[in-house]
Motif scaffolding. Structure first.
Motif, PDB file in Angstrom:
ATOM      1  N   PHE A  19       0.852  -1.202   0.000  1.00 54.96           N
ATOM      2  CA  PHE A  19       0.000   0.000   0.000  1.00 54.96           C
ATOM      3  C   PHE A  19       0.875   1.234   0.000  1.00 54.96           C
ATOM      4  N   PRO A  20       0.552   2.205  -0.855  1.00 53.44           N
ATOM      5  CA  PRO A  20      -0.454   2.152  -1.919  1.00 53.44           C
ATOM      6  C   PRO A  20       0.122   1.560  -3.195  1.00 53.44           C
ATOM      7  N   THR A  21      -0.735   0.938  -3.983  1.00 54.01           N
ATOM      8  CA  THR A  21      -0.289   0.347  -5.248  1.00 54.01           C
ATOM      9  C   THR A  21      -0.600   1.250  -6.432  1.00 54.01           C
ATOM     10  N   HIS A  22      -1.397   2.304  -6.197  1.00 53.60           N
ATOM     11  CA  HIS A  22      -1.739   3.259  -7.252  1.00 53.60           C
ATOM     12  C   HIS A  22      -2.124   4.581  -6.582  1.00 53.60           C
ATOM     13  N   PRO A  23      -2.378   5.635  -7.334  1.00 54.29           N
ATOM     14  CA  PRO A  23      -2.681   6.934  -6.728  1.00 54.29           C
ATOM     15  C   PRO A  23      -3.831   6.884  -5.724  1.00 54.29           C
ATOM     16  N   VAL A  24      -3.698   7.697  -4.699  1.00 58.19           N
ATOM     17  CA  VAL A  24      -4.696   7.802  -3.634  1.00 58.19           C
ATOM     18  C   VAL A  24      -5.588   9.008  -3.915  1.00 58.19           C
ATOM     19  N   ARG A  25      -6.890   8.846  -3.685  1.00 58.33           N
ATOM     20  CA  ARG A  25      -7.833   9.960  -3.842  1.00 58.33           C
ATOM     21  C   ARG A  25      -8.196  10.506  -2.471  1.00 58.33           C
TER      22      ARG A  25
END
Length: 323
Positions: A26-32
């Motif tokens: 975590f994280p594996t992609h962008p966080v919103r």
């Protein structure tokens, strides 16, 4: 069983995830970061600052996104519609978390059940203000006038159920006085009418009136926190001014959907706590009228739970309804 048998058994078993590796994913992609209010306000500014803290420390970009409507509830629901994997955060404030649930009993979520409290970012106390030429010189003056002429003094707010409304109702309850609430469609028109002499006072959160205080247009009488605030250390508290047990502040924190893995919660909490120790960040928050807090998820959960219960009790006692 000999060593060869043990090795064979180990090779046949499926690989089990290691706790440390689970956290590393975590994280594996962008966080919103979902901001449930319009751009430009204090919640928006705080959320974007948090997004930068996360971007600097998580190894993935944190992208702020404004999703407005229904007093913050639409944005909150958007977080609940996302996977519980830690990649969609709610920028939480009293409105959608501790106030609206008591005013909209049919709302589609319950904040204490459906969200995980992640980190307490900052706190802004209420402040009692009057216009600069007001004959009211102190909180004791408000109390004395309200008791001498019940129902004559007025206090403004940004609307029914707003933070300023509840702070005023709390003042009435704690000081045992009768005052008239005058709701507006936002803080700016409320302040404009107060400056024009149409309403007597206001119990608003400090950042919302900070610029008016700095310009001298509004005069602060007391701060609403239980102890003197480092933001305005020379300003007495309501309690010091004779209003017992008065404690009203507008907090800001981050939430995740319930069921989010502990590793993701801990990673976000750790990143924000590290950010809140940065001197430049502390200076920026203080300039905004926000006291940095931080702490563990358990600390924040306990705080939000207490505020939820206190707010519900006040709303019921004061007979506040949304309609």
């Amino acid at each position: 069983m000999n060593r060869r048998h043990l090795l064979g058994l180990a090779a046949a078993l499926p690989a089990l995830p290691h706790p440390a590796r689970a956290q590393e994913r975590f994280p594996t992609h962008p966080v919103r970061v979902i901001i449930p209010f319009a751009a430009g306000g204090s919640t928006d500014i705080m959320a974007r600052l948090c997004a930068q803290m996360l971007t600097d420390r998580l190894g993935q970009p944190a992208v702020p996104e404004n999703i407005t409507g229904a007093g913050g509830m639409i944005g909150a629901q958007r977080v609940l519609d996302a996977p519980a994997d830690g990649h969609t955060l709610l920028a939480g404030t009293p409105g959608p978390v501790t106030i609206n649930p008591h005013l909209a009993p049919r709302m589609p979520y319950h904040p204490l059940r459906d969200f995980e409290a992640v980190v307490f970012v900052g706190d802004s106390p209420a402040v009692a203000v009057v216009r600069r030429d007001s004959p009211i010189r102190s909180v004791q003056d408000i109390v004395a006038r309200a008791k001498a002429e019940p129902g004559k003094l007025t206090f403004a707010s940004a609307g029914i159920g707003s933070f300023a409304h509840l702070s005023g109702e709390l003042f009435k309850a704690r000081a045992q006085v009768d005052m008239v609430h005058v709701p507006y469609r936002g803080t700016a028109p409320a302040v404009t009418d107060m400056l024009a002499g149409h309403v007597d006072t206001m119990f608003e959160n400090y950042p919302s009136v900070q610029s008016y205080i700095a310009s001298g247009e509004l005069r602060p009488l007391a701060i609403g926190s239980a102890r003197r605030s480092p933001l305005v250390p020379n300003l007495p508290t309501m309690i010091e001014e004779g209003v017992p047990n008065y404690d009203s502040s507008s907090w800001f924190g981050l939430f995740l959907r319930a069921g989010t893995p502990a590793g993701a919660i801990d990673a976000v909490n750790r990143a924000i706590n590290e950010g809140l120790r940065d001197q430049a960040t502390i200076a920026r928050l203080t300039t905004m009228g926000v006291e940095p807090i931080g702490g563990s998820p358990a600390d924040f959960k306990a705080y939000v739970t207490r505020r939820f219960e206190e707010t519900g009790a006040l709303i019921r006692t004061a007979g506040i309804t949304a309609g």
